[in-house]
Design a protein around this motif. Structure first.
Motif, short mmCIF file in Angstrom:
data_model
loop_
_atom_site.label_atom_id
_atom_site.label_comp_id
_atom_site.label_asym_id
_atom_site.label_seq_id
_atom_site.Cartn_x
_atom_site.Cartn_y
_atom_site.Cartn_z
N SER A 297 -3.25 3.34 10.54
CA SER A 297 -3.22 1.19 10.48
C SER A 297 -1.73 1.30 10.97
O SER A 297 -0.97 0.50 11.38
CB SER A 297 -3.52 0.32 9.86
OG SER A 297 -2.68 0.53 8.66
N THR B 51 0.57 7.07 -0.17
CA THR B 51 -0.13 5.94 0.55
C THR B 51 -1.28 6.22 0.42
O THR B 51 -1.44 7.32 0.23
CB THR B 51 0.27 4.91 2.34
OG1 THR B 51 0.02 4.14 2.68
CG2 THR B 51 0.01 6.44 3.00
N GLY C 90 0.93 -1.59 -0.29
CA GLY C 90 -0.06 0.13 -0.36
C GLY C 90 0.88 1.03 -0.37
O GLY C 90 0.33 2.21 -0.24
N LEU D 268 -4.06 3.35 5.39
CA LEU D 268 -3.25 2.62 5.79
C LEU D 268 -2.54 3.18 6.11
O LEU D 268 -1.85 2.99 7.44
CB LEU D 268 -2.01 2.04 4.94
CG LEU D 268 -1.41 1.22 4.85
CD1 LEU D 268 -1.87 -0.16 4.52
CD2 LEU D 268 -0.26 1.44 3.78
#
Lengths: 539, 539
Positions: free
Chosen positions: B396, B389, B364, B393
């Motif tokens: 996270s 990105t 990603g 993402l």
């Protein structure tokens, strides 16, 4: 104010009056040594979290208010406290054991502080606005427009003190200065005066409602130590104000330092407030009996409020001279004549008795005098005591320089200036240090006494007595560790607001997007530093 | 200046040039990836203690000087640095790998800072003098005379930074502001530029001699970590200034907090300096290609100085719009065309390469562009890189919000304002935060972007790029943890002096015994707060 009686035992999570879901407890009346009937309830960690959550939401809304609206809120708190009338005074007397006159005076101090911060906000220059306008043609590089001011840190947790149930408690100096700075406040009430705390909390909530402050701008929580520590550890709490014991302050400091994001803790913890007496300071002048006056004043300062002030003079360093005997005799006479009186709570009373006892039994420590009247109630009343010792003994035992909270003082008789200087050098940081001397003897001494005392304390007095802390622009109620956890600050006076702010710079902002304090037209009419020059002009 | 060459490898314990009695080491030239011949010697803990002992003695003497004498000292340091001429420039270039033009500019910044503090001292109002004259007739109690000003903390230990061998090092901002405040300084030199450090130290000692400063007002020590920590732990050291890595800063903070007397540590540690781009901020206006200009400016800021600035924009949050593609294409083009260049030292170079590598392999995360030219020397030269990105993402994986010191940036493409706000909310404290937007879209947005960024950073920019930190009154080079260890301060600009002082109040002092700043006649002619009003009048 309505329904005060009904809400005497309430917590406030923001505007909402709630019962705690933790343990319950009763208030204690030190004068009668008896528990009172009202039942108080501690909040749980979950309830404390709710208060923080509301404070976060309130922070954003509060920050958008005109400074004048914050000022109105502070004025309204003062008015609501006054509106509580005798109910507040009586409750505070009941829970603290302090006399009515003292509590009435302390209420005046409390409302005075709130109104001082209100007028500081209306004047507005405290934000330390600094402006460097753009220099687009500067060589080799243009300068962007840069404007800086102080902005609030975020939600603040305040711990009330036992010895000032009004002025250093729920609506006291920490709360007033944090609210003035723009920070929501969550007070953890002191269990010594829970009813007084709830009443003051209710006054603040009432003022918040009347002036349209956001829900969460203030919370009042009764809580145990676990919840207190959880509050300090909460990621959304950004600073802590505390007045109390060294042990308590250091425990909170540790929690704050161990957070993933450490935060400032302003803990005003302990002091013995040395008083240094050079012979000239008590020499009779032009027929006035200076020696007797100083000695009597000292005894009065030691016994004032049963010695329960952070600025109580717990150590006296007397440079031996022909006046020593007469000085000590006057001190002894006044102490013997002093009346025992109720102390704030059972813990303070027993710690005081134990503290004096531990010192008096040491070889080389002598009891100069004690209050002659027996206490009416040995469980609650503190009796004044003054002890003496020598410099070598003082230097050999660090226990002798520790605070004994209560109406006692230790007189260290020094034979030489060098001995005296060694004693002072050995001291930890202090709130105050007092010097009795003549300018002439200071000039002639090989020791720079003023500088020596200044390195040890936040306030240095030339003559006078350290008890009595004026609320004004020039006050420093602070000092090197462990007097406080942050020597760069004061907890009394208008400077206290600076504890709860940080500078922020706005670069190349359109005028309309800037805070009022930094806009070209200077709409608040405040003093600003523009390219190094203080001015109220627009720029 | 005499005998510079002979003293290139010296420590200075106060005025005395000495060899260290610890390990020896050689300087490293990053451009040639080779050790230099000069041998430097680290001091031992005992030698560091001597420096502190001299600083304590100097503190007393330095405090008695007229502010103008301190100003003369600072001006003299600037002159001595200039007198070192090309020798200093060449050595700094050799040891840092930075180009001559950059180092010459940095020397100007260094001498400019010193002279700025000199003029601040001569103007004098920075001591924040506050006077409440006595009110002997006030009822119910008289008010004593109270006067308050800022006084220096005591000896300060400064840790030089690797990325600014002059301006944030031996004679840099920390040293200049601490000396201006009235504090003796002990510098622990950065091992990346030991010769540059010794030369700058020599200039300070030369200036101290010429202006009659007390021995110990300044020391320069080459030292290992053990000695560095011993300095921070020394009971007579009262504050610490540091610019460097988070790990290094936190280690010193821990030592300072665990002292019997904790002291302030001003550590400027790390930041990723988010840049937030709303569509309006890159929309073309009146025929100007804003999108291209912003993209090119951003690439230039990312690659400036091989990305080795604390204010390097390491994260870009781009709210997706029809302009996204064109914006990214311009960024990519500029990055591809950027030239690899020598980084400051082998450690920084390998950490940079490793940091980019760790991110680029994540699913990603895409490499938008890298410098196309291969590095001449893979061991020393950093190649720019920009990666992209998505917001989910980014949210996270906290690794994606960590600083990679060097010429890289991660663009997070956000689909909604809510996603963007979540990303910003997740960030730690920052030195800077930049917003590209139009005032109109800010007014229309449901998110208060300015306030959100202000809670995260010490400096908020509207447009522009965060690299380039102006030395002026309005600068804040600081920010919430972990950008710095103390969000209440700035390490750049005149406000930096406030880190090294504390307030002291003088009560009831005879006029002649007061510091000049507080005497009735206002002999320094400074602005003072008298009963709440700013004035230069006597009182």
């Amino acid at each position: 104010m309505q329904a005060t009686q009904a809400q005497l035992n309430m917590n406030f999570i923001g505007h909402e009056a709630v019962l705690g879901e933790g343990d319950s407890f009763q208030a204690f009346a030190p004068a009668s040594h008896a528990y009172l009937s009202d039942e108080f309830t501690n909040v749980t960690v979950e309830q404390a979290d709710q208060a923080v959550g509301k404070a976060v939401a309130a922070f954003a809304a509060y920050g958008k208010l005109h400074p004048g609206q914050r000022a109105d809120f502070l004025d309204a708190i003062a008015a609501e406290i006054e509106a509580l009338g005798d109910e507040l005074i009586e409750r505070a007397v009941l829970e603290s054991g302090l006399p009515t006159g003292r509590i009435t005076g302390e209420r005046g101090r409390t409302t005075g502080q709130l109104r001082m911060f209100a007028s500081l906000l209306r004047e507005g220059s405290w934000v330390d606005a600094r402006i460097n306008p753009a220099l687009p043609d500067r060589q080799p590089l243009p300068r962007p427009d840069l404007r800086r001011m102080l902005v609030p840190l975020g939600p603040v947790v305040v711990f009330g003190a036992s010895n000032f149930p009004l002025a250093f408690s729920v609506a006291g100096g920490d709360t007033a200065s944090a609210l003035a700075a723009g920070c929501p406040v969550i007070v953890k009430a002191h269990p010594s005066h829970p009813g007084t705390s709830s009443l003051a909390g209710q006054a603040i909530i009432e003022a918040a409602r009347k002036t349209g402050m956001p829900d969460g701008i203030f919370s009042l929580l009764h809580a145990d130590n676990e919840v207190a520590q959880a509050l300090v550890a909460h990621p959304d709490v950004k600073a802590v104000g505390f007045t109390g014991s060294r042990r308590g302050g250091l425990a909170l400091l540790k929690v704050a330092q161990e957070r993933p994001e450490p935060i400032p803790v302003y803990a005003e913890m302990s002091a013995v407030n040395p008083v240094v007496i050079l012979p000239g300071g008590i020499s009779d002048q032009a027929g006035t009996s200076v020696c007797e006056k100083v000695a009597a004043g000292l005894a009065a300062s030691v016994t004032l409020g049963v010695g329960q002030f952070c600025t109580n003079p717990g150590l006296v360093f007397l440079l031996d001279s022909p006046l020593t005997e007469s000085f000590l005799e006057t001190v002894a006479e006044k102490i013997r004549a002093s009346a025992p009186a109720t102390m704030l709570n059972a813990g303070i009373h027993s710690a005081y008795k134990k503290g004096v006892q531990q010192i008096r039994v040491l070889p080389g420590v002598h009891v100069l005098a004690e209050a002659e009247t027996e206490a009416d109630d040995e469980r609650t009343e503190g009796r004044s005591a003054v002890l003496t010792t020598t410099a070598p003994l003082f230097l050999s035992n660090t226990d002798l320089s520790q605070e004994i909270f209560g109406p006692s003082s230790l007189v260290v008789i020094c034979q030489t200036e060098a001995e005296l200087a060694d004693c002072l050098q050995s001291l930890e940081g202090q709130l105050t240090a007092t010097l009795f001397a003549t300018p002439d003897e200071l000039r002639q001494s090989s020791v720079d006494w003023v500088t020596l005392l200044q390195t040890k304390a936040g306030r240095v007095l030339f003559g006078g007595y350290p008890t009595g802390v004026e609320v004004c622009e020039a006050m420093t109620h602070g000092g090197p560790f462990p007097a406080t956890s942050d020597s760069r600050t004061t907890s009394v006076g208008s400077g206290a607001i600076l504890r709860f702010v940080r500078p922020v710079t706005y670069q190349s902002f359109p005028d309309a997007l800037l805070p009022l304090a930094l806009q070209n037209a200077n709409p608040l009419g405040i003093w600003r530093n523009v390219d190094g020059n203080l001015t109220k002009e627009s720029c």
